[in-house]
Design an enzyme around this catalytic site. Sequence first.
Site, PDB file in Angstrom:
ATOM      1  N   LYS A 173       0.823  -1.208   0.000  1.00 11.35           N
ATOM      2  CA  LYS A 173       0.000   0.000   0.000  1.00 11.35           C
ATOM      3  C   LYS A 173       0.861   1.263   0.000  1.00 11.35           C
ATOM      4  O   LYS A 173       0.611   2.211  -0.761  1.00 11.35           O
ATOM      5  CB  LYS A 173      -0.925  -0.010   1.215  1.00 11.35           C
TER       6      LYS A 173
ATOM      7  N   CYS B   3      -0.660   0.680   6.289  1.00 17.55           N
ATOM      8  CA  CYS B   3      -1.031  -0.236   7.373  1.00 17.55           C
ATOM      9  C   CYS B   3      -1.992  -1.303   6.862  1.00 17.55           C
ATOM     10  O   CYS B   3      -2.745  -1.067   5.919  1.00 17.55           O
ATOM     11  CB  CYS B   3      -1.728   0.505   8.520  1.00 17.55           C
ATOM     12  N   ASP B   4      -1.966  -2.441   7.535  1.00 20.53           N
ATOM     13  CA  ASP B   4      -2.979  -3.456   7.272  1.00 20.53           C
ATOM     14  C   ASP B   4      -3.188  -4.267   8.537  1.00 20.53           C
ATOM     15  O   ASP B   4      -2.226  -4.657   9.200  1.00 20.53           O
ATOM     16  CB  ASP B   4      -2.563  -4.394   6.138  1.00 20.53           C
ATOM     17  N   SER B   5      -4.445  -4.496   8.869  1.00 24.48           N
ATOM     18  CA  SER B   5      -4.774  -5.226  10.097  1.00 24.48           C
ATOM     19  C   SER B   5      -5.592  -6.473   9.804  1.00 24.48           C
ATOM     20  O   SER B   5      -6.456  -6.465   8.928  1.00 24.48           O
ATOM     21  CB  SER B   5      -5.577  -4.329  11.056  1.00 24.48           C
TER      22      SER B   5
ATOM     23  N   GLY C  88       0.266  -4.730  10.260  1.00 23.38           N
ATOM     24  CA  GLY C  88       1.509  -4.459   9.565  1.00 23.38           C
ATOM     25  C   GLY C  88       1.656  -2.962   9.332  1.00 23.38           C
ATOM     26  O   GLY C  88       0.672  -2.268   9.064  1.00 23.38           O
TER      27      GLY C  88
END
Length: 210
Positions: free
Chosen positions: A56, A76-78, A113
Amino acid sequence: MRLVLASASPARLSVLRGAGVEPMVRVSGVDEDALTASLGPSAAPETVVTELARAKASAVAETFADTTSDLVIVGCDSMLSIGGELHGKPHSVEVARQRWQTMAGASGVLLTGHAVLRVTDGVVVAQAAAHSSTVVHFATPSSADLEAYLGSGEPLLVAGAFTLDGLGGWFVDRIEGDPSSVIGIGLPLVRTLLTRVGTSLAELWGAPDS
Protein backbone atom coordinates in the site's frame (compact mmCIF):
# COMPACT_ATOMS: atom_id res chain seq x y z
CA MET A 1 8.14 17.05 6.25
CA ARG A 2 4.61 15.81 5.54
CA LEU A 3 3.03 12.49 6.45
CA VAL A 4 0.88 10.73 3.89
CA LEU A 5 -1.56 8.11 5.15
CA ALA A 6 -1.99 5.36 2.56
CA SER A 7 -5.41 4.38 3.88
CA ALA A 8 -9.04 5.42 3.69
CA SER A 9 -9.58 4.36 7.32
CA PRO A 10 -11.26 7.14 9.34
CA ALA A 11 -10.05 5.43 12.54
CA ARG A 12 -6.39 5.66 11.48
CA LEU A 13 -6.89 9.26 10.45
CA SER A 14 -8.45 10.03 13.82
CA VAL A 15 -5.55 8.43 15.71
CA LEU A 16 -3.00 10.53 13.81
CA ARG A 17 -4.97 13.73 14.25
CA GLY A 18 -5.31 13.03 17.97
CA ALA A 19 -1.52 12.59 18.08
CA GLY A 20 -0.91 16.01 16.56
CA VAL A 21 -0.35 15.07 12.90
CA GLU A 22 -2.61 16.23 10.08
CA PRO A 23 -1.83 13.75 7.29
CA MET A 24 -2.53 13.90 3.61
CA VAL A 25 -4.75 10.92 2.73
CA ARG A 26 -4.00 8.96 -0.43
CA VAL A 27 -5.70 5.58 -0.94
CA SER A 28 -3.54 2.89 -2.55
CA GLY A 29 -6.06 0.78 -4.46
CA VAL A 30 -4.02 -2.38 -3.80
CA ASP A 31 -5.92 -5.63 -4.43
CA GLU A 32 -5.52 -7.11 -0.96
CA ASP A 33 -7.04 -10.49 -1.79
CA ALA A 34 -4.81 -10.98 -4.83
CA LEU A 35 -1.67 -10.02 -2.93
CA THR A 36 -2.57 -12.28 -0.02
CA ALA A 37 -3.16 -15.17 -2.43
CA SER A 38 0.20 -14.52 -4.10
CA LEU A 39 1.98 -14.98 -0.78
CA GLY A 40 0.67 -18.54 -0.59
CA PRO A 41 -1.18 -20.46 2.12
CA SER A 42 1.99 -21.09 4.14
CA ALA A 43 2.79 -17.39 4.62
CA ALA A 44 2.95 -16.41 8.30
CA PRO A 45 0.20 -14.03 9.44
CA GLU A 46 2.85 -11.46 10.38
CA THR A 47 4.26 -11.63 6.86
CA VAL A 48 0.83 -11.17 5.28
CA VAL A 49 -0.05 -7.97 7.15
CA THR A 50 3.44 -6.51 6.76
CA GLU A 51 3.61 -7.16 3.02
CA LEU A 52 0.13 -5.70 2.53
CA ALA A 53 1.20 -2.57 4.39
CA ARG A 54 4.38 -2.34 2.31
CA ALA A 55 2.44 -2.75 -0.94
CA LYS A 56 0.00 0.00 0.00
CA ALA A 57 2.75 2.44 0.91
CA SER A 58 4.71 1.60 -2.26
CA ALA A 59 1.67 2.08 -4.49
CA VAL A 60 1.03 5.50 -3.00
CA ALA A 61 4.72 6.43 -3.31
CA GLU A 62 4.44 5.93 -7.07
CA THR A 63 1.81 8.69 -7.23
CA PHE A 64 4.40 11.16 -5.92
CA ALA A 65 7.04 10.35 -8.55
CA ASP A 66 6.82 13.83 -10.08
CA THR A 67 6.87 15.85 -6.85
CA THR A 68 9.73 17.69 -5.17
CA SER A 69 8.34 17.33 -1.67
CA ASP A 70 9.91 15.56 1.30
CA LEU A 71 7.32 13.05 2.49
CA VAL A 72 6.88 10.03 4.70
CA ILE A 73 4.21 7.57 3.56
CA VAL A 74 2.63 5.23 6.09
CA GLY A 75 0.83 2.08 4.99
CA CYS A 76 -1.03 -0.24 7.37
CA ASP A 77 -2.98 -3.46 7.27
CA SER A 78 -4.77 -5.23 10.10
CA MET A 79 -6.11 -8.75 10.50
CA LEU A 80 -7.38 -10.81 13.41
CA SER A 81 -5.86 -14.22 14.07
CA ILE A 82 -8.32 -16.40 15.97
CA GLY A 83 -9.22 -20.07 15.96
CA GLY A 84 -6.21 -20.82 13.77
CA GLU A 85 -7.44 -18.55 10.96
CA LEU A 86 -6.55 -15.05 9.77
CA HIS A 87 -9.52 -12.74 9.28
CA GLY A 88 -9.73 -9.42 7.49
CA LYS A 89 -12.88 -7.43 6.74
CA PRO A 90 -16.04 -9.58 6.64
CA HIS A 91 -17.92 -7.34 4.13
CA SER A 92 -21.27 -8.99 4.86
CA VAL A 93 -23.56 -9.49 7.85
CA GLU A 94 -23.52 -13.26 7.37
CA VAL A 95 -19.73 -13.50 7.50
CA ALA A 96 -19.51 -11.07 10.43
CA ARG A 97 -22.07 -13.15 12.35
CA GLN A 98 -20.02 -16.30 11.72
CA ARG A 99 -16.87 -14.53 12.91
CA TRP A 100 -18.56 -13.49 16.14
CA GLN A 101 -19.67 -17.05 16.78
CA THR A 102 -15.96 -17.87 16.98
CA MET A 103 -14.88 -14.67 18.74
CA ALA A 104 -17.50 -14.48 21.50
CA GLY A 105 -15.95 -15.32 24.86
CA ALA A 106 -12.61 -16.09 23.19
CA SER A 107 -9.30 -14.32 22.62
CA GLY A 108 -7.57 -13.42 19.39
CA VAL A 109 -4.44 -11.62 18.23
CA LEU A 110 -4.91 -8.40 16.28
CA LEU A 111 -1.96 -8.10 13.90
CA THR A 112 -1.18 -4.81 12.20
CA GLY A 113 1.51 -4.46 9.56
CA HIS A 114 3.17 -1.05 9.28
CA ALA A 115 5.36 0.27 6.48
CA VAL A 116 6.99 3.71 6.34
CA LEU A 117 8.60 5.04 3.17
CA ARG A 118 10.52 8.29 2.97
CA VAL A 119 10.19 9.99 -0.41
CA THR A 120 12.45 12.86 -1.46
CA ASP A 121 12.07 14.50 -4.88
CA GLY A 122 9.86 11.64 -6.01
CA VAL A 123 12.32 8.90 -5.05
CA VAL A 124 12.01 6.43 -2.17
CA VAL A 125 15.23 7.05 -0.22
CA ALA A 126 14.49 4.94 2.87
CA GLN A 127 11.95 2.43 4.06
CA ALA A 128 11.16 0.35 7.12
CA ALA A 129 8.43 -2.15 7.96
CA ALA A 130 7.34 -4.25 10.91
CA HIS A 131 4.21 -5.52 12.63
CA SER A 132 2.60 -5.22 16.03
CA SER A 133 0.55 -7.84 17.89
CA THR A 134 -2.10 -7.21 20.52
CA VAL A 135 -4.16 -9.84 22.32
CA VAL A 136 -7.88 -9.01 22.39
CA HIS A 137 -10.24 -10.68 24.87
CA PHE A 138 -13.82 -10.63 23.62
CA ALA A 139 -17.03 -10.63 25.63
CA THR A 140 -20.08 -12.67 24.71
CA PRO A 141 -22.74 -10.27 23.45
CA SER A 142 -26.39 -11.22 23.78
CA SER A 143 -28.17 -12.23 20.59
CA ALA A 144 -30.08 -8.94 20.57
CA ASP A 145 -26.94 -6.87 21.08
CA LEU A 146 -25.01 -8.76 18.42
CA GLU A 147 -27.78 -8.37 15.85
CA ALA A 148 -28.01 -4.66 16.65
CA TYR A 149 -24.26 -4.36 16.24
CA LEU A 150 -24.30 -6.20 12.93
CA GLY A 151 -27.20 -4.03 11.80
CA SER A 152 -25.18 -0.89 12.49
CA GLY A 153 -22.85 -1.81 9.63
CA GLU A 154 -19.77 -0.97 11.67
CA PRO A 155 -18.21 -4.45 11.83
CA LEU A 156 -18.55 -5.15 8.11
CA LEU A 157 -15.60 -3.06 6.92
CA VAL A 158 -13.12 -3.46 9.77
CA ALA A 159 -10.56 -6.18 10.42
CA GLY A 160 -11.89 -8.92 12.65
CA ALA A 161 -15.45 -7.55 12.55
CA PHE A 162 -14.95 -5.31 15.58
CA THR A 163 -13.67 -1.91 16.65
CA LEU A 164 -12.10 -0.82 19.90
CA ASP A 165 -12.93 2.86 19.53
CA GLY A 166 -16.54 2.52 18.36
CA LEU A 167 -19.62 0.42 19.06
CA GLY A 168 -17.51 -2.73 19.17
CA GLY A 169 -15.70 -1.45 22.24
CA TRP A 170 -18.68 -2.62 24.31
CA PHE A 171 -17.72 -6.21 23.48
CA VAL A 172 -13.99 -6.05 24.24
CA ASP A 173 -13.28 -7.06 27.84
CA ARG A 174 -9.60 -6.16 27.74
CA ILE A 175 -6.50 -6.08 25.58
CA GLU A 176 -2.85 -6.89 26.11
CA GLY A 177 -0.75 -4.51 24.05
CA ASP A 178 -1.02 -1.20 22.21
CA PRO A 179 -4.58 0.15 21.89
CA SER A 180 -3.71 2.42 18.96
CA SER A 181 -2.55 -0.63 17.02
CA VAL A 182 -5.94 -2.28 17.57
CA ILE A 183 -7.60 0.85 16.23
CA GLY A 184 -5.45 0.47 13.12
CA ILE A 185 -2.15 2.33 13.42
CA GLY A 186 0.27 1.70 16.26
CA LEU A 187 1.85 4.97 17.33
CA PRO A 188 4.78 3.38 19.22
CA LEU A 189 5.76 1.27 16.22
CA VAL A 190 5.28 4.06 13.70
CA ARG A 191 7.50 6.29 15.86
CA THR A 192 10.21 3.64 15.70
CA LEU A 193 9.86 3.23 11.94
CA LEU A 194 9.99 7.00 11.42
CA THR A 195 13.31 7.05 13.24
CA ARG A 196 14.61 4.26 11.00
CA VAL A 197 13.88 6.30 7.86
CA GLY A 198 15.54 9.39 9.31
CA THR A 199 12.70 11.60 10.43
CA SER A 200 11.13 12.59 13.73
CA LEU A 201 7.87 13.55 15.36
CA ALA A 202 9.18 17.09 15.75
CA GLU A 203 9.38 17.41 11.97
CA LEU A 204 5.85 16.10 11.52
CA TRP A 205 4.38 18.30 14.23
CA GLY A 206 5.90 21.27 12.44
CA ALA A 207 4.31 20.41 9.10
CA PRO A 208 1.77 22.99 7.83
CA ASP A 209 -1.89 22.08 7.53
CA SER A 210 -3.22 21.75 3.99
